[in-house]
Design a protein around this motif. Structure first.
Motif, short mmCIF file in Angstrom:
data_model
loop_
_atom_site.label_atom_id
_atom_site.label_comp_id
_atom_site.label_asym_id
_atom_site.label_seq_id
_atom_site.Cartn_x
_atom_site.Cartn_y
_atom_site.Cartn_z
N ASP A 195 -2.15 -5.22 -4.42
CA ASP A 195 -2.23 -3.77 -4.25
C ASP A 195 -3.45 -3.46 -3.39
O ASP A 195 -4.59 -3.61 -3.83
CB ASP A 195 -2.36 -3.10 -5.62
N TYR A 251 0.86 -1.18 0.00
CA TYR A 251 0.00 0.00 0.00
C TYR A 251 0.90 1.23 0.00
O TYR A 251 1.69 1.43 0.92
CB TYR A 251 -0.92 0.01 1.22
N SER A 294 2.35 3.10 -6.98
CA SER A 294 3.07 1.85 -6.72
C SER A 294 2.78 0.80 -7.77
O SER A 294 3.69 0.12 -8.29
CB SER A 294 2.69 1.29 -5.35
N ALA A 295 1.50 0.63 -8.11
CA ALA A 295 1.11 -0.40 -9.06
C ALA A 295 1.70 -0.13 -10.44
O ALA A 295 2.17 -1.05 -11.12
CB ALA A 295 -0.42 -0.48 -9.15
N SER A 316 -3.58 1.28 -3.33
CA SER A 316 -2.55 2.33 -3.38
C SER A 316 -3.00 3.51 -4.24
O SER A 316 -3.72 3.35 -5.23
CB SER A 316 -1.23 1.77 -3.93
N THR A 354 -5.70 -6.52 -7.10
CA THR A 354 -5.96 -5.15 -6.64
C THR A 354 -7.21 -5.07 -5.79
O THR A 354 -8.26 -5.63 -6.14
CB THR A 354 -6.14 -4.20 -7.86
#
Length: 322
Positions: free
Chosen positions: A41, A13, A48-49, A44, A70
């Motif tokens: 994920d 995160y 980040s992803a 986030s 996600t």
């Protein structure tokens, strides 16, 4: 493709500052395609992803595979771990935090130990990194007392240095509880160790734990303290009818001490009344707390000395400690 030997689950995160190092250490593993990575994920919002997918596009064909999942919103580490485990297909499961990293042969070495010893849990040493400091920590003292050592705080109960056979997750009973995100590792590892037929110790520091004050476990709040106390109660109930039942007293002392040390005044008031059957021994609050934390917990626990907590807190902050 055949079933992978190991699934590494990486919940994250808002980890854009650290995730590249973690990803490259995982995709460079010597175990290659026998390793599967599962990235979760947890809602986030910092890119980040996108960074992870950029790194994925660069990885070699013989690198470990990657599953990306996600959550549409931030649900916490317990929920992310459950999501990752549900998608993992490896014979063994291990976790990695997105702000940490591992040696290139970490998982091949742990798998070799599991296969040669017949262990369904393998524990390795680890290194804690704080700035320029590098300190090696022992992952296990004695396989016969691993559960009690984790309950007593003598060794860390983290999931990230423990390779666990998948069947143990299916046999230990309830897994993580969504919304409880502090000490959720201990809820799994202590029970897995207790039910493991054989546990093996690998005395190599293969995992690098990078201290991050902004991580969930790096921040104590009334919410995280409530989570910690809830896990303590759950473990106390679980081990009540086992030979480890007496070890939960040490866990209660530790949880109470941390609540006294980090909690708000209201939380401290409630913590003083916790578990009246467990004697308060300030010199033996926990095997894991350093002296300055013991001193602060002692002052917080005694109303007449409570004002000293503010002074000790100021000293702690000026010294740059936690």
């Amino acid at each position: 493709m055949s079933r992978p030997e190991i699934s590494v689950i990486i919940p994250y995160y808002n980890a854009v500052r650290h995730i590249e190092r973690a990803a490259r250490s995982l995709f460079g593993q010597s175990l290659g395609r026998r390793l599967e990575t599962v990235w979760v994920d947890d809602g986030s919002t910092d890119g980040s992803a996108a960074l992870l997918h950029s790194i994925l596009s660069e990885k070699r064909a013989d690198a470990p595979s990657a599953i990306t999942l996600t959550h549409s919103n931030n649900r916490g580490s317990a929920a992310a771990r459950l999501t990752g485990l549900s998608a993992a297909s490896g014979r063994y499961i291990i976790f990695c935090d997105a702000d940490d990293y591992v040696d290139n042969d970490a998982y091949e070495t742990m798998l070799h130990t599991a296969c040669t010893t017949g262990a369904d849990m393998v524990v390795c040493d680890y290194i804690v990194e704080r700035g320029d400091s590098r300190v090696r920590h022992t992952g296990m003292r004695d396989s016969r007392s691993l559960t009690s050592d984790m309950l007593r705080g003598k060794v860390h109960a983290g999931l990230w240095n423990k390779l666990i056979a998948r069947h143990l997750f299916d046999s230990i009973g309830p897994l993580w509880i969504e919304g409880i995100d502090m000490w959720e590792d201990a809820w799994i590892t202590t029970r897995a160790a207790y039910h493991a037929k054989k546990t093996a110790y690998l005395p190599r520091p293969l995992y690098h734990y990078v201290s991050n004050p902004q991580s969930y476990t790096g921040r104590f709040s009334d919410k995280s303290i409530s989570d910690m106390l809830a896990v303590t109660e759950m473990l106390d109930e679980h081990f009540a009818a086992t030979p480890c039942r007496d070890m939960t007293a040490a866990l209660k002392r530790r949880a109470r001490a941390l609540a006294l040390y980090y909690g708000s005044e209201e939380r401290r008031r409630k913590a003083r009344a916790l578990w009246p059957d467990i004697p308060y021994r300030w010199l033996d609050i926990t095997d894991g707390l350093p002296p300055h934390q013991r001193a602060m917990a002692f002052c917080a626990a005694h109303r007449s000395l409570a004002p000293a907590v503010k002074t000790l807190e100021l000293i702690r902050r000026l010294a740059g400690g936690r």
